[in-house]
Design an enzyme around this catalytic site. Structure first.
Site, mmCIF file in Angstrom:
data_model
loop_
_atom_site.group_PDB
_atom_site.id
_atom_site.type_symbol
_atom_site.label_atom_id
_atom_site.label_comp_id
_atom_site.label_asym_id
_atom_site.label_seq_id
_atom_site.Cartn_x
_atom_site.Cartn_y
_atom_site.Cartn_z
ATOM 1 N N ARG A 186 65.905 12.020 38.254
ATOM 2 C CA ARG A 186 67.256 11.756 37.744
ATOM 3 C C ARG A 186 67.364 10.404 37.018
ATOM 4 N NH1 ARG A 186 68.068 16.474 38.823
ATOM 5 N NH2 ARG A 186 70.025 17.313 39.638
ATOM 6 N N SER A 260 76.444 17.246 41.248
ATOM 7 C CA SER A 260 76.041 16.322 42.313
ATOM 8 C C SER A 260 76.653 14.952 42.051
ATOM 9 C CB SER A 260 74.523 16.160 42.335
ATOM 10 O OG SER A 260 73.913 17.394 42.586
ATOM 11 N N GLU A 356 75.444 9.360 41.310
ATOM 12 C CA GLU A 356 74.620 9.892 40.228
ATOM 13 C C GLU A 356 75.255 9.756 38.841
ATOM 14 O OE1 GLU A 356 72.408 13.227 37.993
ATOM 15 O OE2 GLU A 356 74.262 13.673 39.006
HETATM 16 N N1 EPU Z 1 71.868 20.528 52.239
HETATM 17 C C1 EPU Z 1 72.621 20.388 53.369
HETATM 18 N N2 EPU Z 1 73.963 20.185 53.218
HETATM 19 C C2 EPU Z 1 74.548 20.117 52.004
HETATM 20 C C3 EPU Z 1 73.769 20.249 50.832
HETATM 21 C C4 EPU Z 1 72.418 20.455 50.972
HETATM 22 O O1 EPU Z 1 72.143 20.433 54.489
HETATM 23 O O2 EPU Z 1 75.769 19.945 51.974
HETATM 24 C C5 EPU Z 1 70.414 20.777 52.375
HETATM 25 C C6 EPU Z 1 70.067 22.213 52.007
HETATM 26 O O3 EPU Z 1 70.180 23.052 53.104
HETATM 27 C C7 EPU Z 1 68.644 22.081 51.538
HETATM 28 C C8 EPU Z 1 68.607 20.705 50.913
HETATM 29 O O4 EPU Z 1 69.727 20.008 51.416
HETATM 30 O O5 EPU Z 1 67.757 22.093 52.614
HETATM 31 C C9 EPU Z 1 68.609 20.726 49.391
HETATM 32 O O6 EPU Z 1 69.778 21.364 48.911
HETATM 33 P P1 EPU Z 1 69.829 22.112 47.498
HETATM 34 O O7 EPU Z 1 68.577 22.868 47.288
HETATM 35 O O8 EPU Z 1 71.115 22.831 47.411
HETATM 36 O O9 EPU Z 1 69.803 20.970 46.429
HETATM 37 P P2 EPU Z 1 70.493 19.546 46.370
HETATM 38 O O10 EPU Z 1 69.504 18.525 46.788
HETATM 39 O O11 EPU Z 1 71.809 19.578 47.054
HETATM 40 C C10 EPU Z 1 69.691 19.207 43.880
HETATM 41 C C11 EPU Z 1 70.264 18.703 42.587
HETATM 42 C C12 EPU Z 1 71.205 19.735 41.966
HETATM 43 C C13 EPU Z 1 70.399 21.001 41.729
HETATM 44 C C14 EPU Z 1 69.823 21.474 43.084
HETATM 45 C C15 EPU Z 1 68.919 22.657 42.936
HETATM 46 C C16 EPU Z 1 70.348 16.286 42.736
HETATM 47 C C17 EPU Z 1 71.208 15.069 42.841
HETATM 48 N N3 EPU Z 1 70.972 17.454 42.796
HETATM 49 O O12 EPU Z 1 70.784 19.394 44.785
HETATM 50 O O13 EPU Z 1 71.642 19.240 40.712
HETATM 51 O O14 EPU Z 1 71.196 22.015 41.154
HETATM 52 O O15 EPU Z 1 69.011 20.422 43.657
HETATM 53 O O16 EPU Z 1 67.738 22.265 42.320
HETATM 54 O O17 EPU Z 1 69.138 16.147 42.585
HETATM 55 C C18 EPU Z 1 73.410 18.073 39.615
HETATM 56 O O18 EPU Z 1 72.621 17.175 39.370
HETATM 57 O O19 EPU Z 1 74.621 18.007 39.240
HETATM 58 C C19 EPU Z 1 72.988 19.216 40.391
HETATM 59 C C20 EPU Z 1 73.822 20.172 40.750
#
Ligand code: EPU
Length: 360
Positions: A186, A260, A356
């Site tokens: 990012r 995010s 972010e």
């Molecule tokens: N999780 C939780 N609680 C939450 C959210 C996530 O426990 O409220 C856990 C999930 O269960 C999972 C892990 O965190 O084990 C990762 O969650 P997820 O795969 O949904 O991805 P994320 O880390 O929440 C990142 C990006 C998103 C992108 C997703 C999918 C960043 C800051 N965000 O989110 O990007 O769509 O991965 O690749 O890196 C964005 O930048 O606007 C964005 C949506």
């Protein structure tokens, strides 16, 4: 500055004639141009459709000592209450051109003003692979390299070959190769050490002619497995990502948000050990160099903030990384909510999380 101002107000031709072809608007509410729908007014705003228009309007602003801010879709930018006392340039440069084609790949040059998801759709229709899991991300092509946009296992740094930009320091259009963009999670030089220097005008991606292939990113793989999907076309992957996102991420057109709101936390191995001693189930991803990525959504959820309403900002109950502007009316409401969340995570886990989106 007064030249610029009076020419706009009176609709007359500016004396220095550089703004001739430009439509400059004054006192524009930034909340109408950012998906969080907050913030004060921009003093001036204009749109550019060519590199030449960009150069002219940028030079003119500089001669008049006006600060400049570049805006794409406004989906990853937060505007402050005091507004912006300079010129906002909205990039509307079009372009979708295949400039290279070999056995394994096609190279496509994109105008910075193109809508990101329309481009993803076109590449999927062309059966090209490389950005299909970045489907349904709001924003423009030019904004994507700034925060090295990524989702479901792909980030733009993986396929970006080079980009062109107006370099306000040397006052010319330059080409930067991938290795010169300083990409990391990012992050890039465009929001780091070279912040404010370059205005991206085109992005060149090299996309593969291969079919997408497993293993896919965990949440995507799970979605495909649950449906017994075994043939992974570009369209199948795009459709799956669109469905997953629709379920977890609120549509900014209906519920104001910037995706995010926090970056995932990058911590050292000793911090991970400490965290695991009380939270053996914490998800974590190894990044190399003894560093680990911890989902900030998990940290916020386990700090008991899931679904909380803080100063009018709602911690999204389907993904705690997202803040929805439910009833906040000012940037300062958002800043208070953000600082409370950061403080609670720090007090609970001794981990400092970061915002972010960029700020105007
Ligand atoms: N999780 C939780 N609680 C939450 C959210 C996530 O426990 O409220 C856990 C999930 O269960 C999972 C892990 O965190 O084990 C990762 O969650 P997820 O795969 O949904 O991805 P994320 O880390 O929440 C990142 C990006 C998103 C992108 C997703 C999918 C960043 C800051 N965000 O989110 O990007 O769509 O991965 O690749 O890196 C964005 O930048 O606007 C964005 C949506």
């Amino acid at each position: 500055m007064s030249d610029l101002n009076s020419s706009i107000v009176q609709g007359a031709t500016p004396s220095n004639d550089i703004m001739l072809a430009m439509d400059i608007h004054t006192n524009i509410p930034l909340k109408n141009f950012t998906t969080m729908r907050l913030g004060g007014n921009a003093r001036f705003m204009t749109e550019v459709r060519t590199e030449q228009e960009l150069i002219e309007v940028y030079r003119n602003a500089k001669t008049q000592n006006l600060p400049v801010f570049i805006l794409g879709g406004g989906s990853n930018v937060i505007a402050k209450d005091e507004g912006f006392k300079g010129l906002i340039i909205r990039i509307r440069i079009p372009g979708f051109e295949v400039i290279g084609d070999d056995l394994h790949s096609k190279t496509i040059k994109l105008g910075a003003g193109e809508d990101w998801d329309s481009v993803v759709k076109r590449t999927v229709d062309m059966r090209l692979s490389g950005i299909e899991t970045m489907s349904a991300i709001p924003g423009t092509v030019g904004g994507a390299p700034v925060q090295n946009v990524g989702a479901y296992g792909q980030e733009i740094a993986d396929t970006l070959q080079s980009l062109t930009a107006y370099d306000s320091q040397s006052d010319q259009i330059v080409t930067l190769q991938n290795s010169e963009c300083g990409f990391s999670y990012r992050h890039s030089i465009f929001r780091g050490e070279a912040s404010g220097r370059y205005v991206i005008t085109s992005v060149t991606l090299k996309l593969s002619k291969n079919l997408p292939h497993p293993p896919f990113y965990e949440a995507l793989q799970k979605y495909l497995d649950e449906r017994g999907t075994t043939i992974f076309t570009h369209q199948v992957i795009r459709d799956a990502v669109i469905a997953i996102r629709a379920d977890k991420l609120p549509d900014p057109a209906k519920l104001p948000n910037t995706g995010s709101f926090f970056k995932n936390a990058i911590i050292e191995d000793w911090q991970l050990n400490e965290l695991k001693s009380n939270n053996p189930d914490v998800p974590n991803y190894e990044m190399g160099d003894g560093k680990f990525k911890i989902p900030t959504g998990w940290l916020i959820e386990h700090a008991s903030l899931k679904g909380a309403l803080i100063h009018g900002m709602r911690v999204h109950d389907k993904n705690c990384l997202v803040l929805i502007n439910e009833s906040a009316s000012t940037y300062s409401d958002l800043a208070s909510a953000r600082d409370e969340i950061i403080g609670k995570v720090r007090d609970t886990y001794r981990i400092q999380i970061e915002q972010e989106p960029l700020e105007i």
